[in-house]
Design an enzyme around this catalytic site. Sequence first.
Site, short mmCIF file in Angstrom:
data_model
loop_
_atom_site.label_atom_id
_atom_site.label_comp_id
_atom_site.label_asym_id
_atom_site.label_seq_id
_atom_site.Cartn_x
_atom_site.Cartn_y
_atom_site.Cartn_z
N SER A 65 0.74 -1.38 0.16
CA SER A 65 -0.08 0.00 0.10
C SER A 65 0.94 1.36 -0.11
CB SER A 65 -0.97 -0.01 1.21
OG SER A 65 -2.04 1.00 1.46
N GLU A 381 -12.39 5.60 6.50
CA GLU A 381 -11.21 6.31 7.70
C GLU A 381 -10.90 7.67 7.10
OE1 GLU A 381 -8.87 2.53 8.85
OE2 GLU A 381 -8.31 2.79 7.01
C1 LIG Z 1 -3.97 6.11 11.20
C2 LIG Z 1 -4.07 5.45 10.11
O1 LIG Z 1 -4.14 6.13 9.03
N1 LIG Z 1 -3.80 4.17 9.95
C3 LIG Z 1 -3.93 3.23 8.72
C4 LIG Z 1 -2.67 2.08 8.68
O2 LIG Z 1 -3.01 1.35 10.07
P1 LIG Z 1 -2.31 1.33 11.23
O3 LIG Z 1 -2.79 0.27 12.03
O4 LIG Z 1 -2.75 2.54 12.08
O5 LIG Z 1 -0.82 1.12 10.96
O6 LIG Z 1 -2.85 1.32 7.67
C5 LIG Z 1 -3.98 0.44 7.30
C6 LIG Z 1 -3.97 -0.29 6.49
O7 LIG Z 1 -3.73 0.50 5.04
C7 LIG Z 1 -5.13 1.53 7.41
O8 LIG Z 1 -6.45 0.97 7.29
C8 LIG Z 1 -5.33 2.70 8.46
O9 LIG Z 1 -6.21 3.49 8.55
MG LIG Z 2 -3.61 0.99 0.25
#
Ligand SMILES: CC(=O)N[C@H]1[C@@H](OP(=O)(O)O)O[C@H](CO)[C@@H](O)[C@@H]1O
Ligand SMILES: [Mg+2]
Length: 544
Positions: A65, A381
């Site tokens: 990603s 999100e």
């Molecule tokens: C604050 C933030 O943007 N967190 C992101 C990030 O997750 P984290 O668990 O915070 O690393 O990556 C995820 C996958 O892409 C997405 O779903 C999520 O929203």
């Molecule tokens: Mg992505």
Amino acid sequence: MLDKGTLERLFKTYCKPGFTYAYGTAGFRYKADVLDTVMFTTGVLAGLRSIYMEGRTVGVMITASHNPPEDNGVKIVDPKGEMLEQSWESYATDLANSATQDFTAFSVFLQKLVHELGIDTNAPGNIAIARDSRESGPRLLRAFLSGSRILPNIRITDHGLLTTPQLHFLTSKGNEQQNGPAVDRFFYYKEFLSAWDDITALCGIKSLPYKLEIDAANGIGAPRVKEMLSAHKFFDGNFRVVNDDWQTPASLNHLCGADYVKTNQRLPHGIQAKNDCPRICCSFDGDADRIVFYFCDSKGQFRLLDGDKMATLFAKFFQSILSSVNLQESLSLGVVQTAYANGSSTHYIEQVLGIPVTCTPTGVKHLHHEAINHDIGVYFEANGHGTVVFSKKFDEVVSRGLSNRHQSSSTLQSLRLLSKFSNLINQTVGDAISDMMGVLAVLSILGWSPQKWDLEYTDLPNKLVKVLVPDRTVYKTTNAERQLLSPPGLQGKIDALVADYQHARSFVRASGTEDAVRVYAEASTREEADSLASRVSQVVKHNS
Ligand SMILES: CC(=O)N[C@H]1[C@@H](OP(=O)(O)O)O[C@H](CO)[C@@H](O)[C@@H]1O
Ligand SMILES: [Mg+2]
């Protein structure tokens, strides 16, 4: 299953000891050079999952990603296009960690799993696989394929380079129409473009109201969105893709992309602040499952239209159509957000629009599962990852309405619009391309400029900070991640800091995709938000 000798030889080619894996927010995601073992075991697991699901196609996406180019990852997509069922996440983790011990541990665990789940390893199964543009992709694909080969009757459809949401969509459609047209990326283009054509024809929209600039993060979204839109009458000549250098691995997500724009709250490299013609800009992330929009106001100031703004736009739009056809009582509409949603957006949706909001933990799988409890479930999100899902009841009510010959023409028009929107939106997962078209369709129908969209509510100033700690696993949360249970005493200290500020909120949680803890803070002024974020970060550092 393969004979023991061949299996052991394959195992030894790909599996190495000394690493502990965990299936996180979006599958396994690490530096690409430690991924071979888990790619091999995920090949096995995806095959088992398909056999377990009676041969239905399971999707697999190799991507990291928005992460830097040297990372990569893999996630499994269930037959309807949704994320892998939670109980299987731990099988995936345990199988990978058995392989980091030795061959015996791996084969014992595998036999046990196969036995417990009652799986016939010789039964047929199907996997659809794709990858983003990362350099490590082909090598990791080979490791995956070798893993899946240990089950003799698994058929693989390799889609090559796709965006993540294309893979989700094709997985789901492949299972729906076994004998229909070829389910490939051209099928995807046709489905979404024909929904767009139907909507614009229905609403008499002849052209895009402004120029569209797309920052594709130098990822796979660049060639795919160009391939899709270049020959289309609405878009041809009216859109420009910047950061489209997907063939230079080091440029992926570098100084551009949705994550860069949202985190830094600034324009990406390649998009100018100039504002000499009406335009709207957007940024995809590296695998094009997220999008944020933005524009520059008359003073050249950057204005962000993020996932929260998309959620409110869609919620307001669907609310007004539902009430125009008197369906607001029969079809439920709800919005799902995470703790990262700006407090102003939640206030606007609940208090101004009067639509219920639910908060879930981070990660689209959580939002998706909650959103399907509504007939129209809008989930995003804040970072731009999200979509809208429509229930079976929605389909039934709308088609019943459409077949009623006594409806007025305006009611029929609204019902058709609802139905076509459910085709324009990729309901399997957040999709930068499909969300982009959904937003453009809504803005065109409402006759709104990006400025007008932005004026619906004003974001509270906020700040997101990453704090490196020795062990992020000690950070345990409750209440949809808004409060810490552990380390003990830390939540009390955060609460005391928050009390020093106006309209303030702050929370701390461990990232599921990076080795860090995230601190979020918002308050009524920029200075206060920055100050609160910095003080909470200090407290976290001192506690670790
Ligand atoms: C604050 C933030 O943007 N967190 C992101 C990030 O997750 P984290 O668990 O915070 O690393 O990556 C995820 C996958 O892409 C997405 O779903 C999520 O929203
Ligand atoms: Mg992505």
